[in-house]
Design an enzyme around this catalytic site. Structure first.
Site, PDB file in Angstrom:
ATOM      1  N   CYS A   1      45.322 -73.027   0.807  1.00 24.00           N
ATOM      2  CA  CYS A   1      44.062 -73.770   0.930  1.00 24.00           C
ATOM      3  C   CYS A   1      44.387 -75.260   0.771  1.00 24.00           C
ATOM      4  O   CYS A   1      45.521 -75.631   0.439  1.00 24.00           O
ATOM      5  CB  CYS A   1      43.107 -73.329  -0.165  1.00 24.00           C
ATOM      6  SG  CYS A   1      43.780 -73.640  -1.805  1.00 24.00           S
TER       7      CYS A   1
ATOM      8  N   HIS B   1      44.712 -75.925 -10.577  1.00 28.13           N
ATOM      9  CA  HIS B   1      43.744 -75.285 -11.481  1.00 28.13           C
ATOM     10  C   HIS B   1      43.121 -76.264 -12.471  1.00 28.13           C
ATOM     11  O   HIS B   1      42.131 -75.950 -13.106  1.00 28.13           O
ATOM     12  CB  HIS B   1      44.441 -74.249 -12.377  1.00 28.13           C
ATOM     13  CG  HIS B   1      45.067 -73.125 -11.645  1.00 28.13           C
ATOM     14  ND1 HIS B   1      44.457 -72.493 -10.605  1.00 28.13           N
ATOM     15  CD2 HIS B   1      46.253 -72.486 -11.833  1.00 28.13           C
ATOM     16  CE1 HIS B   1      45.241 -71.519 -10.177  1.00 28.13           C
ATOM     17  NE2 HIS B   1      46.337 -71.498 -10.891  1.00 28.13           N
TER      18      HIS B   1
ATOM     19  N   CYS C   1      42.641 -79.741  -8.040  1.00 26.38           N
ATOM     20  CA  CYS C   1      41.883 -79.661  -6.794  1.00 26.38           C
ATOM     21  C   CYS C   1      40.517 -80.339  -7.011  1.00 26.38           C
ATOM     22  O   CYS C   1      39.865 -80.089  -8.029  1.00 26.38           O
ATOM     23  CB  CYS C   1      41.694 -78.197  -6.419  1.00 26.38           C
ATOM     24  SG  CYS C   1      40.592 -77.986  -5.018  1.00 26.38           S
TER      25      CYS C   1
ATOM     26  N   HIS D   1      42.247 -67.305 -17.602  1.00 19.50           N
ATOM     27  CA  HIS D   1      42.809 -68.051 -16.473  1.00 19.50           C
ATOM     28  C   HIS D   1      42.814 -69.555 -16.796  1.00 19.50           C
ATOM     29  O   HIS D   1      41.843 -70.074 -17.341  1.00 19.50           O
ATOM     30  CB  HIS D   1      41.978 -67.779 -15.209  1.00 19.50           C
ATOM     31  CG  HIS D   1      42.643 -68.260 -13.963  1.00 19.50           C
ATOM     32  ND1 HIS D   1      42.619 -69.584 -13.576  1.00 19.50           N
ATOM     33  CD2 HIS D   1      43.382 -67.610 -13.029  1.00 19.50           C
ATOM     34  CE1 HIS D   1      43.302 -69.715 -12.445  1.00 19.50           C
ATOM     35  NE2 HIS D   1      43.775 -68.532 -12.099  1.00 19.50           N
TER      36      HIS D   1
ATOM     37  N   GLU E   1      42.345 -72.154 -15.054  1.00 21.06           N
ATOM     38  CA  GLU E   1      41.215 -72.926 -14.497  1.00 21.06           C
ATOM     39  C   GLU E   1      40.002 -72.819 -15.430  1.00 21.06           C
ATOM     40  O   GLU E   1      39.337 -73.810 -15.735  1.00 21.06           O
ATOM     41  CB  GLU E   1      40.849 -72.410 -13.101  1.00 21.06           C
ATOM     42  CG  GLU E   1      39.657 -73.158 -12.507  1.00 21.06           C
ATOM     43  CD  GLU E   1      39.076 -72.484 -11.270  1.00 21.06           C
ATOM     44  OE1 GLU E   1      39.828 -71.880 -10.496  1.00 21.06           O
ATOM     45  OE2 GLU E   1      37.845 -72.585 -11.093  1.00 21.06           O
TER      46      GLU E   1
ATOM     47  N   THR F   1      36.226 -70.896  -9.421  1.00 20.72           N
ATOM     48  CA  THR F   1      36.172 -71.129  -7.966  1.00 20.72           C
ATOM     49  C   THR F   1      36.571 -69.910  -7.131  1.00 20.72           C
ATOM     50  O   THR F   1      36.269 -69.867  -5.938  1.00 20.72           O
ATOM     51  CB  THR F   1      37.094 -72.306  -7.578  1.00 20.72           C
ATOM     52  OG1 THR F   1      38.413 -72.026  -8.060  1.00 20.72           O
ATOM     53  CG2 THR F   1      36.596 -73.619  -8.133  1.00 20.72           C
TER      54      THR F   1
ATOM     55  N   CYS G   1      34.578 -71.665  -4.453  1.00 24.47           N
ATOM     56  CA  CYS G   1      35.171 -72.459  -3.372  1.00 24.47           C
ATOM     57  C   CYS G   1      34.804 -71.847  -2.013  1.00 24.47           C
ATOM     58  O   CYS G   1      34.926 -70.640  -1.820  1.00 24.47           O
ATOM     59  CB  CYS G   1      36.682 -72.473  -3.583  1.00 24.47           C
ATOM     60  SG  CYS G   1      37.571 -73.185  -2.223  1.00 24.47           S
TER      61      CYS G   1
ATOM     62  N   ASN H   1      42.830 -65.219  -6.970  1.00 23.40           N
ATOM     63  CA  ASN H   1      42.081 -65.014  -5.723  1.00 23.40           C
ATOM     64  C   ASN H   1      42.683 -63.890  -4.901  1.00 23.40           C
ATOM     65  O   ASN H   1      41.970 -63.159  -4.214  1.00 23.40           O
ATOM     66  CB  ASN H   1      41.929 -66.320  -4.942  1.00 23.40           C
ATOM     67  CG  ASN H   1      43.174 -66.734  -4.211  1.00 23.40           C
ATOM     68  OD1 ASN H   1      43.419 -66.286  -3.109  1.00 23.40           O
ATOM     69  ND2 ASN H   1      43.981 -67.586  -4.825  1.00 23.40           N
TER      70      ASN H   1
ATOM     71  N   SER I   1      47.248 -69.034  -2.263  1.00 25.34           N
ATOM     72  CA  SER I   1      48.513 -69.608  -2.730  1.00 25.34           C
ATOM     73  C   SER I   1      49.716 -68.909  -2.084  1.00 25.34           C
ATOM     74  O   SER I   1      50.834 -69.015  -2.586  1.00 25.34           O
ATOM     75  CB  SER I   1      48.591 -69.522  -4.261  1.00 25.34           C
ATOM     76  OG  SER I   1      48.291 -68.208  -4.688  1.00 25.34           O
TER      77      SER I   1
HETATM   78 FE1  F3S Z   1      40.773 -75.743  -4.524  1.00 22.09          FE
HETATM   79 FE2  F3S Z   1      39.530 -73.752  -3.371  1.00 22.09          FE
HETATM   80 FE3  F3S Z   1      42.105 -73.938  -3.235  1.00 22.09          FE
HETATM   81  S1  F3S Z   1      39.120 -74.579  -5.367  1.00 22.09           S
HETATM   82  S2  F3S Z   1      42.724 -74.910  -5.117  1.00 22.09           S
HETATM   83  S3  F3S Z   1      40.641 -75.372  -2.316  1.00 22.09           S
HETATM   84  S4  F3S Z   1      40.954 -72.076  -3.542  1.00 22.09           S
END
Ligand code: F3S
Length: 281
Positions: free
Chosen positions: A12, A72, A94, A122, A124, A158, A186, A216, A258
């Site tokens: 992402c 995170h 992010c 987690h 985050e 997210t 997100c 995720n 990721s």
């Molecule tokens: Fe940010 Fe969404 Fe990736 S919150 S780190 S763009 S999964």
């Protein structure tokens, strides 16, 4: 065999940004560290290490140099410690995670009890919790029943699912007198969940590629498995079993945010190589 790859899978924007920052500073600076693995993907972390970017689990383990904060996000205490040690700070948080952190602060200032829908362990979520003096983390609607506050401000990790955020909000309405909800999931995650679930419906087998500790990826796997029981979570091509593909003609591939594209490509290549073996017998 037909292989179909879910749209939007793989890195992402937040992950790409953090990796680019790490690569840039690995070239410029002598000692570069990340606080925790930069992303939840072993292959990427190993390749960064080869370029001189070391992952440490505490600022205390860094003597000098550059520290990169991952996508995170981190807790304010980590910023303070890094500053006190005169480290060069590169903030890879992010922007979407930063927004959730700011909302946690805002809801606290407005007097709400902050409810975070997410995994309490987690990083985050730990970063978001540290921005609210009165945060409660819940993983599901059942856990909402223990909340005593009457004015609730609800936000989500997210990588959560919309259905869980909805269910928690709906349960919270039973006792609260006022609720303010921000959908902080997100959009890239939501789109990926949607495309992967649709793919799960039309394939014989679905492979979800991503790190075992990637939140995720795990959620994607659980969502898809509810639709298609023939769904497997793999970290890479080495985790596949030939027998999964016997009598199978439609294969779906998806991956967490990721997971590098080369890992997805490797899996696709190996699946293709199975074709002649599976059909020969
Ligand atoms: Fe940010 Fe969404 Fe990736 S919150 S780190 S763009 S999964």
């Amino acid at each position: 065999m037909k292989i179909e790859i879910a749209s939007g899978c793989g890195f992402c924007s937040g992950v790409k940004r953090a990796i680019n920052l790490a690569l840039t500073f690995a070239e410029k600076d002598k000692e570069v560290y990340t606080l925790g693995p930069l992303i939840h993907n072993l292959q990427v972390v190993q390749s960064l290490e080869e370029k001189g970017v070391k992952a440490v689990d505490s600022i205390d383990k860094i003597g000098q140099g550059t520290v990169i904060f991952r996508s995170h996000g981190v807790q304010p205490a980590d910023f303070i410690k890094a500053k006190e040690k005169h480290l060069k700070i590169v903030d890879g948080t992010c922007p979407i995670v930063s927004r959730v952190q700011r909302l946690a602060e805002k809801l606290t200032e407005e007097g709400y009890s902050v409810v975070i829908v997410g995994d309490p362990n987690h990083p985050e979520v730990e970063g978001i919790v540290s921005r609210a003096s009165n945060a409660i983390v819940v993983q599901n609607p059942d856990e909402v029943k223990r909340i005593k506050g009457k004015r609730l401000g609800i936000i989500a990790q997210t990588t959560q699912t919309l259905s869980n955020l909805r269910a928690v909000t709906s349960q919270a309405m039973e006792n609260a007198s006022e609720i303010k909800v921000y959908n902080t999931i997100c959009k890239a995650v939501l789109r990926l969940q949607e495309s992967s679930c649709k793919l799960a419906e039309r394939v014989d087998i679905l492979l979800v590629v991503g790190g075992v500790s990637s939140a995720n990826t795990k959620r994607l796997f659980l969502l898809a498995k509810e639709i298609n029981p023939n769904t497997y979570h793999i970290e890479g091509k080495g985790d596949m079993k030939l027998e999964w593909f016997a009598g199978i003609s439609k294969i779906g591939l998806t991956a967490g945010t990721s997971t590098p594209s080369w890992v997805i490509d490797e899996v696709a290549k190996k699946v293709k190589s199975y074709e002649c073996i599976v059909y020969r017998y």
